[in-house]
Design a protein around this motif. Structure first.
Motif, mmCIF file in Angstrom:
data_model
loop_
_atom_site.group_PDB
_atom_site.id
_atom_site.type_symbol
_atom_site.label_atom_id
_atom_site.label_comp_id
_atom_site.label_asym_id
_atom_site.label_seq_id
_atom_site.Cartn_x
_atom_site.Cartn_y
_atom_site.Cartn_z
ATOM 1 N N LEU A 61 0.799 -1.223 0.000
ATOM 2 C CA LEU A 61 0.000 0.000 0.000
ATOM 3 C C LEU A 61 0.829 1.270 0.000
ATOM 4 C CD1 LEU A 61 -0.064 1.335 3.122
ATOM 5 C CD2 LEU A 61 -1.332 -0.756 3.492
ATOM 6 N N GLY A 62 2.134 1.175 0.208
ATOM 7 C CA GLY A 62 2.946 2.385 0.221
ATOM 8 C C GLY A 62 4.427 2.084 0.113
ATOM 9 N N PHE A 63 5.186 3.157 -0.041
ATOM 10 C CA PHE A 63 6.633 3.037 -0.232
ATOM 11 C C PHE A 63 7.289 4.339 0.170
ATOM 12 C CE2 PHE A 63 10.347 3.937 -2.864
ATOM 13 C CZ PHE A 63 11.123 2.806 -2.645
ATOM 14 N N PHE A 64 8.505 4.258 0.710
ATOM 15 C CA PHE A 64 9.341 5.432 0.931
ATOM 16 C C PHE A 64 10.784 4.984 1.084
ATOM 17 C CE2 PHE A 64 8.186 4.136 5.230
ATOM 18 C CZ PHE A 64 9.389 4.217 5.925
ATOM 19 N N PHE A 78 13.397 11.454 4.368
ATOM 20 C CA PHE A 78 12.411 10.650 3.665
ATOM 21 C C PHE A 78 12.376 11.096 2.204
ATOM 22 C CE2 PHE A 78 11.118 9.896 7.914
ATOM 23 C CZ PHE A 78 10.295 8.777 7.935
ATOM 24 N N GLY A 79 12.194 10.151 1.321
ATOM 25 C CA GLY A 79 12.061 10.459 -0.086
ATOM 26 C C GLY A 79 11.183 9.440 -0.773
ATOM 27 N N PHE A 80 10.754 9.759 -1.985
ATOM 28 C CA PHE A 80 9.945 8.858 -2.803
ATOM 29 C C PHE A 80 8.743 8.310 -2.030
ATOM 30 C CE2 PHE A 80 14.223 8.684 -4.665
ATOM 31 C CZ PHE A 80 13.941 9.087 -5.957
ATOM 32 N N VAL A 81 8.133 9.158 -1.225
ATOM 33 C CA VAL A 81 6.973 8.736 -0.428
ATOM 34 C C VAL A 81 5.756 8.654 -1.337
ATOM 35 C CG1 VAL A 81 5.473 9.311 1.518
ATOM 36 C CG2 VAL A 81 7.923 9.889 1.623
ATOM 37 N N ILE A 82 5.115 7.504 -1.339
ATOM 38 C CA ILE A 82 3.925 7.323 -2.167
ATOM 39 C C ILE A 82 3.006 6.285 -1.519
ATOM 40 C CG2 ILE A 82 4.952 5.558 -3.667
ATOM 41 C CD1 ILE A 82 3.418 6.973 -6.026
ATOM 42 N N VAL A 83 1.721 6.494 -1.722
ATOM 43 C CA VAL A 83 0.689 5.577 -1.235
ATOM 44 C C VAL A 83 -0.172 5.177 -2.433
ATOM 45 C CG1 VAL A 83 -1.340 5.371 0.272
ATOM 46 C CG2 VAL A 83 0.691 6.593 1.075
ATOM 47 N N SER A 84 -0.615 3.959 -2.446
ATOM 48 C CA SER A 84 -1.493 3.465 -3.507
ATOM 49 C C SER A 84 -2.686 4.408 -3.659
ATOM 50 C CB SER A 84 -1.982 2.063 -3.147
ATOM 51 O OG SER A 84 -2.999 1.651 -4.023
ATOM 52 N N PRO A 85 -3.055 4.765 -4.890
ATOM 53 C CA PRO A 85 -4.174 5.690 -5.101
ATOM 54 C C PRO A 85 -5.466 5.254 -4.419
ATOM 55 C CG PRO A 85 -3.038 5.319 -7.163
ATOM 56 C CD PRO A 85 -2.452 4.364 -6.159
ATOM 57 N N ASP A 86 -5.713 3.955 -4.351
ATOM 58 C CA ASP A 86 -6.960 3.510 -3.727
ATOM 59 C C ASP A 86 -6.914 3.529 -2.204
ATOM 60 O OD1 ASP A 86 -5.199 1.326 -3.684
ATOM 61 O OD2 ASP A 86 -6.811 -0.148 -3.840
ATOM 62 N N ARG A 87 -5.758 3.856 -1.627
ATOM 63 C CA ARG A 87 -5.631 3.943 -0.169
ATOM 64 C C ARG A 87 -5.411 5.378 0.314
ATOM 65 N NH1 ARG A 87 -4.700 -1.296 1.917
ATOM 66 N NH2 ARG A 87 -5.242 -0.350 3.899
ATOM 67 N N ARG A 88 -5.279 6.315 -0.626
ATOM 68 C CA ARG A 88 -5.082 7.719 -0.251
ATOM 69 C C ARG A 88 -6.340 8.256 0.425
ATOM 70 N NH1 ARG A 88 -2.138 9.158 -5.935
ATOM 71 N NH2 ARG A 88 -0.336 7.843 -5.510
ATOM 72 N N GLY A 89 -6.146 9.083 1.425
ATOM 73 C CA GLY A 89 -7.268 9.675 2.143
ATOM 74 C C GLY A 89 -7.873 8.770 3.202
ATOM 75 N N THR A 90 -7.243 7.627 3.453
ATOM 76 C CA THR A 90 -7.782 6.678 4.434
ATOM 77 C C THR A 90 -6.967 6.610 5.716
ATOM 78 O OG1 THR A 90 -6.513 4.787 3.611
ATOM 79 C CG2 THR A 90 -8.656 5.226 2.538
ATOM 80 N N ALA A 113 14.235 14.022 11.389
ATOM 81 C CA ALA A 113 13.797 13.468 10.111
ATOM 82 C C ALA A 113 13.319 14.638 9.266
ATOM 83 C CB ALA A 113 12.671 12.462 10.306
ATOM 84 N N SER A 114 13.554 14.572 7.969
ATOM 85 C CA SER A 114 13.159 15.678 7.097
ATOM 86 C C SER A 114 12.614 15.139 5.785
ATOM 87 C CB SER A 114 14.351 16.606 6.837
ATOM 88 O OG SER A 114 15.378 15.911 6.139
ATOM 89 N N LEU A 115 11.972 16.023 5.045
ATOM 90 C CA LEU A 115 11.498 15.705 3.707
ATOM 91 C C LEU A 115 11.107 16.991 3.008
ATOM 92 C CD1 LEU A 115 8.164 16.010 3.768
ATOM 93 C CD2 LEU A 115 8.275 13.753 4.735
ATOM 94 N N GLY A 116 10.932 16.896 1.707
ATOM 95 C CA GLY A 116 10.454 18.019 0.912
ATOM 96 C C GLY A 116 9.176 17.620 0.206
#
Length: 169
Positions: A61-64, A78-90, A113-116
């Protein structure tokens, strides 16, 4: 229940499928993986970082990634943070990031910890804020030229809680 595990190259096809258009792809990668769409070979770049895959009983469901921007684990980025489109907002993204913060602070002993995040990605920005990151004001924000536009990046950071333990998601 959301859990983290080390990324496996077999995860690439699923993760890459979550970017269905150039804007989403560049919001996620800032062009670090080359042009849209990225191939699994392009995505192999993340193996040089500390990549994590988030999953639950339904699958990935996600990756970073985490990396040490200054060569020391005092700060993990943190980088390349992504969540599956069908799980976003949950709440999955927030839970995944909180687990990532727990790893960063409790396992790796990071002091920060940091991120952009691009200003044109408010959903991600508010997810990061909900997970415990706060705005950092820079003298000069990072700017990227993507698809003929200038995108401004916001800097966010988080520190270990006073008690030393990150609350579970």
């Amino acid at each position: 229940m959301i859990r983290l595990r080390p990324y496996k190259p077999a995860d690439a096809a699923v993760i890459l499928s979550w970017c269905q258009d150039p804007k989403t792809f560049y919001q996620w990668t800032a062009g670090m993986l080359g042009d849209y769409p990225a191939s699994e070979k392009d995505f192999a770049f993340v193996e040089s970082l500390m990549p994590f895959t988030a999953f639950d009983e339904t699958g990935i469901l996600g990756f970073f990634t985490l990396r040490t921007p200054r060569g020391s684990p005092e700060e993990l980025r943190f980088g390349f943070v992504i969540v599956s489109p069908d799980r976003r907002g949950t709440g999955c993204g927030k839970a995944m990031l909180r687990l990532g913060l727990k790893f960063a602070f409790e396992l790796y002993g990071a002091g920060r910890a940091s991120l952009g995040v691009f200003e044109n990605n408010p959903a991600a920005y508010f997810c990061y804020k909900a997970a415990g990151f706060h705005d950092v004001v820079l003298d000069e924000p990072e700017r990227y030229h993507i698809s003929g536009e200038e995108w401004t990046c916001r800097e966010l950071a988080a520190e270990p809680p006073a008690g030393g333990t990150v609350s579970a998601p």
